[in-house]
Design a protein around this motif. Structure first.
Motif, PDB file in Angstrom:
ATOM      1  N   TRP A   1       0.824  -1.200   0.000  1.00 28.62           N
ATOM      2  CA  TRP A   1       0.000   0.000   0.000  1.00 28.62           C
ATOM      3  C   TRP A   1       0.867   1.263   0.000  1.00 28.62           C
ATOM      4  CZ3 TRP A   1      -5.394   0.703   0.246  1.00 28.62           C
ATOM      5  CH2 TRP A   1      -5.849   1.955   0.646  1.00 28.62           C
ATOM      6  N   ARG A   2       1.882   1.282   0.845  1.00 28.09           N
ATOM      7  CA  ARG A   2       2.693   2.491   0.992  1.00 28.09           C
ATOM      8  C   ARG A   2       3.776   2.615  -0.064  1.00 28.09           C
ATOM      9  NH1 ARG A   2       4.936   2.865   6.958  1.00 28.09           N
ATOM     10  NH2 ARG A   2       5.983   4.663   6.028  1.00 28.09           N
ATOM     11  N   VAL A   3       4.428   1.510  -0.421  1.00 25.83           N
ATOM     12  CA  VAL A   3       5.594   1.569  -1.295  1.00 25.83           C
ATOM     13  C   VAL A   3       5.310   0.956  -2.670  1.00 25.83           C
ATOM     14  CG1 VAL A   3       8.011   0.869  -1.565  1.00 25.83           C
ATOM     15  CG2 VAL A   3       7.152   1.571   0.688  1.00 25.83           C
ATOM     16  N   GLY A   4       4.592  -0.168  -2.673  1.00 24.61           N
ATOM     17  CA  GLY A   4       4.199  -0.737  -3.969  1.00 24.61           C
ATOM     18  C   GLY A   4       5.297  -1.410  -4.760  1.00 24.61           C
ATOM     19  N   LEU A   5       6.331  -1.922  -4.065  1.00 25.01           N
ATOM     20  CA  LEU A   5       7.396  -2.636  -4.768  1.00 25.01           C
ATOM     21  C   LEU A   5       7.665  -3.981  -4.097  1.00 25.01           C
ATOM     22  CD1 LEU A   5      10.104   0.181  -5.216  1.00 25.01           C
ATOM     23  CD2 LEU A   5       8.404  -0.591  -6.909  1.00 25.01           C
ATOM     24  N   PRO A   6       8.077  -4.985  -4.872  1.00 25.10           N
ATOM     25  CA  PRO A   6       8.579  -6.218  -4.264  1.00 25.10           C
ATOM     26  C   PRO A   6       9.798  -5.878  -3.408  1.00 25.10           C
ATOM     27  CG  PRO A   6       8.338  -6.467  -6.651  1.00 25.10           C
ATOM     28  CD  PRO A   6       8.154  -5.015  -6.344  1.00 25.10           C
ATOM     29  N   ALA A   7       9.885  -6.458  -2.215  1.00 25.96           N
ATOM     30  CA  ALA A   7      10.988  -6.108  -1.326  1.00 25.96           C
ATOM     31  C   ALA A   7      11.219  -7.212  -0.316  1.00 25.96           C
ATOM     32  CB  ALA A   7      10.678  -4.801  -0.600  1.00 25.96           C
ATOM     33  N   LYS A   8      12.426  -7.210   0.252  1.00 25.14           N
ATOM     34  CA  LYS A   8      12.711  -8.136   1.349  1.00 25.14           C
ATOM     35  C   LYS A   8      13.487  -7.382   2.407  1.00 25.14           C
ATOM     36  CE  LYS A   8      12.614 -11.829   3.648  1.00 25.14           C
ATOM     37  NZ  LYS A   8      12.204 -10.912   4.742  1.00 25.14           N
ATOM     38  N   SER A   9      13.059  -7.552   3.655  1.00 22.09           N
ATOM     39  CA  SER A   9      13.718  -6.863   4.754  1.00 22.09           C
ATOM     40  C   SER A   9      14.457  -7.853   5.651  1.00 22.09           C
ATOM     41  CB  SER A   9      12.670  -6.124   5.584  1.00 22.09           C
ATOM     42  OG  SER A   9      11.842  -7.055   6.234  1.00 22.09           O
ATOM     43  N   GLY A  10      15.327  -7.319   6.483  1.00 20.23           N
ATOM     44  CA  GLY A  10      16.039  -8.115   7.475  1.00 20.23           C
ATOM     45  C   GLY A  10      16.053  -7.382   8.802  1.00 20.23           C
ATOM     46  N   VAL A  11      16.183  -8.126   9.915  1.00 27.73           N
ATOM     47  CA  VAL A  11      16.147  -7.450  11.223  1.00 27.73           C
ATOM     48  C   VAL A  11      17.419  -6.657  11.506  1.00 27.73           C
ATOM     49  CG1 VAL A  11      14.470  -8.972  12.326  1.00 27.73           C
ATOM     50  CG2 VAL A  11      16.919  -9.527  12.447  1.00 27.73           C
ATOM     51  N   GLY A  12      18.383  -6.739  10.602  1.00 28.62           N
ATOM     52  CA  GLY A  12      19.544  -5.857  10.718  1.00 28.62           C
ATOM     53  C   GLY A  12      19.195  -4.433  10.296  1.00 28.62           C
ATOM     54  N   GLY A  13      17.989  -4.241   9.754  1.00 32.04           N
ATOM     55  CA  GLY A  13      17.538  -2.914   9.368  1.00 32.04           C
ATOM     56  C   GLY A  13      17.654  -2.632   7.881  1.00 32.04           C
ATOM     57  N   GLY A  14      18.064  -3.633   7.120  1.00 36.06           N
ATOM     58  CA  GLY A  14      18.163  -3.461   5.677  1.00 36.06           C
ATOM     59  C   GLY A  14      16.882  -3.843   4.960  1.00 36.06           C
ATOM     60  N   ILE A  15      16.638  -3.203   3.829  1.00 37.35           N
ATOM     61  CA  ILE A  15      15.543  -3.594   2.924  1.00 37.35           C
ATOM     62  C   ILE A  15      16.059  -3.484   1.497  1.00 37.35           C
ATOM     63  CG2 ILE A  15      13.170  -3.156   2.130  1.00 37.35           C
ATOM     64  CD1 ILE A  15      12.672  -1.576   4.699  1.00 37.35           C
ATOM     65  N   VAL A  16      15.781  -4.517   0.698  1.00 37.76           N
ATOM     66  CA  VAL A  16      16.072  -4.439  -0.728  1.00 37.76           C
ATOM     67  C   VAL A  16      14.735  -4.390  -1.453  1.00 37.76           C
ATOM     68  CG1 VAL A  16      16.903  -5.757  -2.708  1.00 37.76           C
ATOM     69  CG2 VAL A  16      18.294  -5.610  -0.634  1.00 37.76           C
ATOM     70  N   ALA A  17      14.556  -3.417  -2.352  1.00 39.91           N
ATOM     71  CA  ALA A  17      13.313  -3.307  -3.118  1.00 39.91           C
ATOM     72  C   ALA A  17      13.642  -3.280  -4.603  1.00 39.91           C
ATOM     73  CB  ALA A  17      12.558  -2.039  -2.726  1.00 39.91           C
TER      74      ALA A  17
ATOM     75  N   TYR B   1       7.037   5.624  -8.790  1.00 37.52           N
ATOM     76  CA  TYR B   1       7.265   4.187  -8.932  1.00 37.52           C
ATOM     77  C   TYR B   1       6.239   3.410  -8.126  1.00 37.52           C
ATOM     78  CZ  TYR B   1      11.962   4.936 -10.804  1.00 37.52           C
ATOM     79  OH  TYR B   1      13.024   5.297 -11.553  1.00 37.52           O
ATOM     80  N   SER B   2       5.709   2.394  -8.704  1.00 33.03           N
ATOM     81  CA  SER B   2       4.864   1.427  -8.024  1.00 33.03           C
ATOM     82  C   SER B   2       4.553   0.396  -9.070  1.00 33.03           C
ATOM     83  CB  SER B   2       3.558   2.060  -7.526  1.00 33.03           C
ATOM     84  OG  SER B   2       2.608   1.039  -7.274  1.00 33.03           O
ATOM     85  N   VAL B   3       4.557  -0.851  -8.697  1.00 27.82           N
ATOM     86  CA  VAL B   3       4.216  -1.853  -9.711  1.00 27.82           C
ATOM     87  C   VAL B   3       2.711  -1.915  -9.908  1.00 27.82           C
ATOM     88  CG1 VAL B   3       6.277  -3.206  -9.213  1.00 27.82           C
ATOM     89  CG2 VAL B   3       4.118  -3.786  -8.082  1.00 27.82           C
ATOM     90  N   TYR B   4       1.949  -1.255  -9.023  1.00 24.93           N
ATOM     91  CA  TYR B   4       0.498  -1.433  -9.064  1.00 24.93           C
ATOM     92  C   TYR B   4      -0.242  -0.307  -9.786  1.00 24.93           C
ATOM     93  CZ  TYR B   4       1.873  -4.810  -5.554  1.00 24.93           C
ATOM     94  OH  TYR B   4       2.494  -5.826  -4.908  1.00 24.93           O
TER      95      TYR B   4
END
Lengths: 308, 308, 308, 308
Positions: free
Chosen positions: D252-268, D305-308
């Motif tokens: 809803w907020r970002v609209g991109l495929p992404a993966k996060s980690g508890v180290g604080g990183g996110i790849v989108a 940007y948004s895939v939706y």
């Protein structure tokens, strides 16, 4: 019996547990219950050999709430065959809070036992099917058992419960979705809440439930309420499911079949001996009377009572 | 007591329930249990006044499985203070299958009671902390209580359990994640499975558990096993949590504190009177001996035994 | 775009997936749906540049069921501020069947998203608060969006749903018990079931939902239905929660935002390009059209469409 | 594209979201993560046409944690046939916290998707079966994809994870009990924690994951990492299950495929355009980087940007 029961002894027990008042919480989900003073404390005993003892606020009436679930089950047992009842409700401890929908959904609308809300609602749904005036009939039974013709419903409490009945309505509708609720939800809820709103004192409760200590016979009635076998069965159900999710803890501490209500009352049975009723409105986390359990624990330790 | 117990009467009861054989299912989660003939059937009674009765396969040893959970709890009660035990495990019925992780996760790694797997594993973890040789110690206790010095573990069963221990390992690790498991998981599982693999006959079980019918005293031992109060407490726990999730149904039908095992054994206690052991390997859906419960029901109905 | 869309191509796709008919199951929880022939199969496409394609039973109307949940959300977004909506319903996948009470109870009556029943009921409860005639208003909107003035509710289906509404009533009452349902349960259920009973064809659905492919604008209307940002948001919600608990599997196979209904319809959006509607009444285990998903998968693979 | 990306713009975005620092919570379940300064903030972008942008702490390495779950899935997809993977792990959002056992038990040991812990452990169990040296192999792959030969595991973090691995051990053992875990639990956990401990910077992450924006091809490698179809599939999985239980909110907020980690990183991923990596160690309630999501939201809104 090592110790003799008398009113002085009961006074002493109440004095011992009175310091617990303040550590529990009066039921506050409906205004009509929330306004009960938390410092009420009473106990009453009726024995099978005709003695009556009491102490504290034993003659003040309060809302018996879920204690009525035993009475509605008894009435159902009088009007339905065993298998008709137990195909619609189980006999086992639920391990869940008394008003949980989770288990009910996973188990296809069959409540675990008749002493959680879902089970009692199924029982009330049964009564609706066989009694022409379920509310009037319950009054007659309670008045007959207690010998008090002025016992009645608390209209304010019943009304208040109905105004806050959304969760019980959800439970009834969920059972209806599984085919385990046959009558109009609103009508059955009305009956259910009226039963819960019955006002009785410890003294009246002890007399009313004495038949469970006396193989199904009430001393002043000619015909038995239920059979000796049924009596053992109802006591067994109270022992395993009568204290919400704390049946085990209560068995450990008190060791008697019992049923509690969120009005702060508890009725406990010493088979072949006596019925005991206590009242203290403040509840523990499981919804049982905090000082009430403590008083029962003291009494049974002192008298060496335990079914185990 | 209306009827006198004797071996003929026990024979008759076994004959009555034998037709149930074929309707249950022998535990098959490990090969060593799956190969037990389903038609075994035995019963034995030891009374507090020194009588012993038995019928059927009462002298054939079988895997006592979860019945050992009562013994490990007793040992823990001998080595730990009350509060040390009960801060790590509850006393209430679980309402879930005996090896469920769901409730354990929701309740932060505190098992509901010591008779489900999680609870028994916590108890074994405690024993690991205070006994120098937990397996040897248990053997000594069982041999002393039963009077039979050749009672032993079934190495094949213990090994077989260990080979299929993944779920119990998951339970132990989950409790460790909540800080409620202190010792090496593999070591404690080894002990746990050895306890489960104890081989005893109905006759030996009835003698071993007689202390629970006699206020904590074993007739042939000078010092009590546990106190009278502890005896009532353990019986209370068996009454509310001893039959997996069917504690209520069993109380309704039989009305005695009891503990069952998936080997098909059940030990039941008539307080102040006797210990009863039955064995029939075929289980019902909850994992309790199908014909075993039926035999106990017949016996208690006939003798009018029920704590309720 | 590698391939050009045309009706022949759509015919070929339908021919390819037709063999799947017989492997799913027509929704049978209400008689009015159970009687729909399982071999219906249709597809329609409306593109943002004004083209319309169709094949099979694309012009036969069917019950759009949960596809209406997107429409009621859109209407709510027109009448409520963003925060008013999302404090009462979440935006995340539920991971549970569409009519589950379990999660709703654990999460205090806040449904996970507006596309499960609980969430859609909250949305209908909102509409009841701000629309004078919610059923008439929805008809006007759908007729305006589709350009078809004869689209209407199926009174038989709506009635049939109401006769089998116990579970949805339970959901509404449970939310009411948590304070997340404000209006009369029966009234809101009436609206909810009427929305579900809307009868539309694939062709009409593709036209109606074209605004989700065109930044919120319907080609024949002067003012936008929603803003471009809202359009992306609704599509995002469809992509993560539009296919019951199979949102991930559907994204993997088809890769488009979509919403399905148990009538066998699915609407899918290719942002900036087109709206696609398919219909095949037989459902898979999750309640989505079996052949419908397969047709969408074929189409998107062939055209290289995927938002990912 | 309305706006041109440049480093100044990225600086401005970081400045905008920096005030959020202090509102989240650095992961503290292991000491090695708890000591990371909460005020780190970085962003990096790699585009398919060869541009690289960055701002803030984009070149400082941190623990990628669950972002590695995408990499291990990619490796599994290179070594197993599609059906071999997906019969052991699902593709749907779990609706539960990332380390929950509840759902895993109810669904017979089949994890919902490869991005929750259970699913990633199954993937690691697969790798153990086909790779001779799974840890070394992963290093080679990451070094090849990123072009940085000094990327390595953080031994302190891996050790620390292993010391706090009880819950993951419980998950693995539970899957083993259902037959969905084949290798030694301790060995696979070792690999799993090493993968989680990979230290990479935003800049390196953006380069490493660029192939997901470019139909499976890494610009500097001759052979594709995965096929175009697999690329869409992995992105679909990230879109529906990449952000723990907040996949819907993030879409809803970002609209991109992404993966996060508890180290604080996110790849989108912006398909066909670019890979974006952000880093800010403070997490929200679901375990996703609080300021990281905000930065992605600002960026995608600004760029449309948004895939939706």
């Amino acid at each position: 019996m090592a110790t003799v029961i008398n009113n002085t002894m009961l006074d002493a027990i109440l004095a011992d547990v009175r310091p617990l008042i303040g550590r529990g919480k009066v039921a506050d989900y409906i205004p009509a219950l929330a306004c009960i003073p938390g410092n009420k404390l009473g106990i009453a005993i009726s024995t099978v050999d005709g003695q009556h003892y009491s102490a504290g606020d034993a003659h003040e009436r309060f809302s018996i709430q879920s204690i009525s679930k035993v009475l509605s089950l008894i009435v159902a047992m009088n009007h339905y065959k065993e298998e008709e009842i137990w195909q619609r409700v189980g006999k086992d401890p639920s391990g869940q809070p008394f008003n949980s929908l989770l288990q009910l959904e996973m188990e296809q609308g069959i409540p675990r036992n008749p002493f959680i809300n879902a089970g009692a609602l199924v029982v009330c749904d049964m009564l609706q099917g066989r009694l022409s005036a379920p509310r009037q009939r319950m009054l007659e039974i309670v008045r007959k058992l207690s010998g008090k013709t002025d016992i009645s419903y608390d209209a304010v409490v019943a009304r208040s419960e109905l105004d806050h009945s959304a969760r019980n309505a959800a439970i009834a509708w969920l059972m209806k979705s599984f085919g385990n609720f046959h009558h109009d939800v609103a009508t059955v809820l009305q009956n259910y809440f009226h039963y819960c709103s019955l006002k009785m004192s410890c003294s009246e409760l002890a007399r009313t439930f004495l038949f469970l200590a006396d193989r199904g016979r009430a001393p002043h009635l000619t015909s038995p309420v239920i059979t000796p076998l049924q009596t053992r069965q109802v006591n067994a159900l109270m022992a395993t499911s009568g204290m919400y999710q704390n049946a085990g803890e209560f068995a450990w501490r008190v060791g008697l079949p019992a049923k509690s209500g969120v009005g702060g009352g508890i009725v406990a049975i010493v088979p072949q001996e006596m019925a005991i009723a206590v009242w203290s409105p403040e509840l523990d986390d499981a919804g049982n009377s905090l000082a009430g359990i403590a008083a029962l624990e003291k009494l049974t330790r002192q008298l060496g009572y335990s079914v185990y």
